[in-house]
Design a protein around this motif. Structure first.
Motif, PDB file in Angstrom:
ATOM      1  N   LEU A 288       0.767   6.291   0.022  1.00 20.95           N
ATOM      2  CA  LEU A 288       1.038   4.864  -0.042  1.00 20.95           C
ATOM      3  C   LEU A 288       1.771   4.508  -1.339  1.00 20.95           C
ATOM      4  O   LEU A 288       2.739   3.735  -1.358  1.00 20.95           O
ATOM      5  N   MET A 289       1.310   5.108  -2.411  1.00 19.91           N
ATOM      6  CA  MET A 289       1.919   4.818  -3.706  1.00 19.91           C
ATOM      7  C   MET A 289       3.343   5.374  -3.777  1.00 19.91           C
ATOM      8  O   MET A 289       4.247   4.734  -4.311  1.00 19.91           O
TER       9      MET A 289
ATOM     10  N   ILE B  85       3.917  -1.180  -9.786  1.00 21.83           N
ATOM     11  CA  ILE B  85       3.538  -1.194  -8.363  1.00 21.83           C
ATOM     12  C   ILE B  85       2.027  -1.354  -8.188  1.00 21.83           C
ATOM     13  O   ILE B  85       1.568  -1.705  -7.112  1.00 21.83           O
TER      14      ILE B  85
ATOM     15  N   PHE C 109      -1.967  -0.529  -7.798  1.00 14.84           N
ATOM     16  CA  PHE C 109      -2.923   0.438  -7.233  1.00 14.84           C
ATOM     17  C   PHE C 109      -3.953   0.891  -8.284  1.00 14.84           C
ATOM     18  O   PHE C 109      -3.848   0.548  -9.459  1.00 14.84           O
TER      19      PHE C 109
ATOM     20  N   GLU D 297      10.398   2.254  -2.512  1.00 15.78           N
ATOM     21  CA  GLU D 297      10.978   0.961  -2.135  1.00 15.78           C
ATOM     22  C   GLU D 297      11.691   0.282  -3.302  1.00 15.78           C
ATOM     23  O   GLU D 297      12.477  -0.632  -3.111  1.00 15.78           O
ATOM     24  N   LEU D 298      11.390   0.694  -4.524  1.00 14.83           N
ATOM     25  CA  LEU D 298      12.077   0.120  -5.688  1.00 14.83           C
ATOM     26  C   LEU D 298      13.450   0.765  -5.776  1.00 14.83           C
ATOM     27  O   LEU D 298      13.565   1.970  -5.934  1.00 14.83           O
TER      28      LEU D 298
ATOM     29  N   ASP E 111      -5.967   5.826  -6.006  1.00 14.82           N
ATOM     30  CA  ASP E 111      -4.659   6.067  -5.397  1.00 14.82           C
ATOM     31  C   ASP E 111      -3.837   7.022  -6.243  1.00 14.82           C
ATOM     32  O   ASP E 111      -2.877   7.636  -5.778  1.00 14.82           O
TER      33      ASP E 111
ATOM     34  N   ASP F 217       5.390   5.856  -1.255  1.00  7.34           N
ATOM     35  CA  ASP F 217       6.269   5.016  -0.435  1.00  7.34           C
ATOM     36  C   ASP F 217       6.616   3.713  -1.156  1.00  7.34           C
ATOM     37  O   ASP F 217       7.744   3.233  -1.087  1.00  7.34           O
ATOM     38  N   SER F 218       5.637   3.152  -1.858  1.00  5.73           N
ATOM     39  CA  SER F 218       5.903   1.906  -2.606  1.00  5.73           C
ATOM     40  C   SER F 218       6.919   2.155  -3.713  1.00  5.73           C
ATOM     41  O   SER F 218       7.801   1.335  -3.970  1.00  5.73           O
ATOM     42  N   LEU F 219       6.787   3.305  -4.343  1.00  3.55           N
ATOM     43  CA  LEU F 219       7.700   3.658  -5.430  1.00  3.55           C
ATOM     44  C   LEU F 219       9.135   3.808  -4.906  1.00  3.55           C
ATOM     45  O   LEU F 219      10.095   3.376  -5.549  1.00  3.55           O
TER      46      LEU F 219
END
Ligand code: UDP
Ligand code: MG
Length: 318
Positions: free
Chosen positions: A169-170, A191, A193, A176-177, A121, A172-174
């Motif tokens: 994906l990574m 996060i 991955f 979200e923080l 990822d 987007d996750s980042l």
């Protein structure tokens, strides 16, 4: 066709930008020809006081299809510049890269293949060693990474660079923080991955000078610890318990001595030393608490992490 956005934070880098572009474009052309990847450079001018803004705009006007830019209203720091870049990256793959060529562009191909062919990822980079760095700085950096790993339990790599490629994906996750105190070196392992690490020899800065002073680094380290660990607060309570036990032992000692030997009261100098010592420790611990409270206060204000003065994105709604 896959697409790639390269975020390039710049702070007073008027002399580095053209040089960086000339080098990186070679690799991007290769990526396009060999792997059919379309790339964009996203320069973030982090409130430079020199001619950086104009140099970026000039370059962008000559290559408008491949260059975007964001200009901050003042210097908000590299983490803020990266966040602005993340928010604007619409590509499948995003890279963070310094403008001083300390991050070798040749690695981009290997990074890309690591994600696309090997199923990672993220492909991150770290330096093999700290050659060319002042000894004292290396020493404190090692201690810092050791403490961070122990405090947080996260695998925060020693010598890790910010230079890395991540998938959608990574990213987007980042995003979200939502915290304001953003310590990327910790956020990435947090996060999770699958990350592949590439190692390379330390490269000296091509032009300009490093923007980090020793004290800036110390505060950066403290921010990182506070952002990822409550252990200093627990350590404070443990010290309190230790001192209580110590004073209990002293009380027993004094009573026993009085009963056995009938000692008169003596030793005020030692008493003064003890009082000074313990009150010093108390002030220090109040400081630790204060540091956390200050961070809580910062977070509750919910101020934006950066303010955009202008950008190549027509409608700017951040
Ligand atoms: N940078 C930034 N804002 C700052 C400090 C630095 O955007 O407040 C950028 C800088 O222009 C460079 C990158 O972050 O592209 C890394 O900075 P530097 O080379 O000074 O750090 P070092 O490589 O010494 O860790
Ligand atoms: Mg550098």
């Amino acid at each position: 066709m896959n697409d790639l956005t390269i975020i390039v934070p710049c702070f007073n880098e008027e002399n580095s930008i053209q040089n960086f572009y000339n080098e990186v474009i070679k690799t991007l052309t290769k990526l396009s020809e060999k792997h059919n990847v379309s790339s964009k450079l996203l320069f973030v001018d982090d409130g430079s006081t020199d001619n950086t803004e104009n140099v970026i705009k000039e370059l962008a006007s000559n290559h408008s299809e491949t260059i975007d830019y964001i200009v901050f209203s003042r210097n908000f720091g590299k983490e803020a510049a990266l966040l602005a870049g993340y928010k604007h990256s619409k590509a499948q793959y995003t890279v963070i890269m310094d403008v001083d060529l300390q991050d070798p562009p040749e690695l981009l191909e290997e990074m890309y293949l690591g994600i696309v062919n090997e199923g990672y990822d993220c492909v991150a980079t770290k330096r093999k060693d700290r050659k060319g760095e002042p000894i004292i700085r290396s020493f404190f950096a090692r201690i810092f990474y050791y403490i961070m790993r122990k405090f947080t339990g996260l695998p925060i790599a020693d010598g890790a660079r910010d230079f890395r490629m991540i998938n959608r994906l990574m990213l987007d996750s980042l995003l979200e923080l939502r915290e304001s105190n953003r310590f990327s070196k910790g956020l990435f392992p947090w996060i999770g991955f699958k990350t592949k690490w590439l190692e390379y020899d330390n490269i000296e800065r091509s032009r300009g000078s490093s923007k980090w002073s020793f004290f800036k680094l110390v505060f950066y380290a403290l921010d990182g610890i506070v952002a990822f660990s409550s252990l200093p607060l627990i350590a404070v309570s443990l010290f309190g318990i230790l001192f209580m036990l110590l004073s209990l032992a002293m009380i027993i000692l004094v009573i026993v001595r009085k009963i056995l030997y009938g000692d008169p009261v003596s030793g005020w100098p030692s008493l003064v030393c003890i009082i000074l010592f313990t009150s010093g420790i108390q002030y220090f611990f109040i400081g630790v608490l204060g540091f956390y409270i200050a961070k809580i206060y910062d977070e509750t204000k919910q101020r934006p992490q950066f303010i955009v003065k202008n950008s190549s994105f027509t409608k700017d709604n951040i």
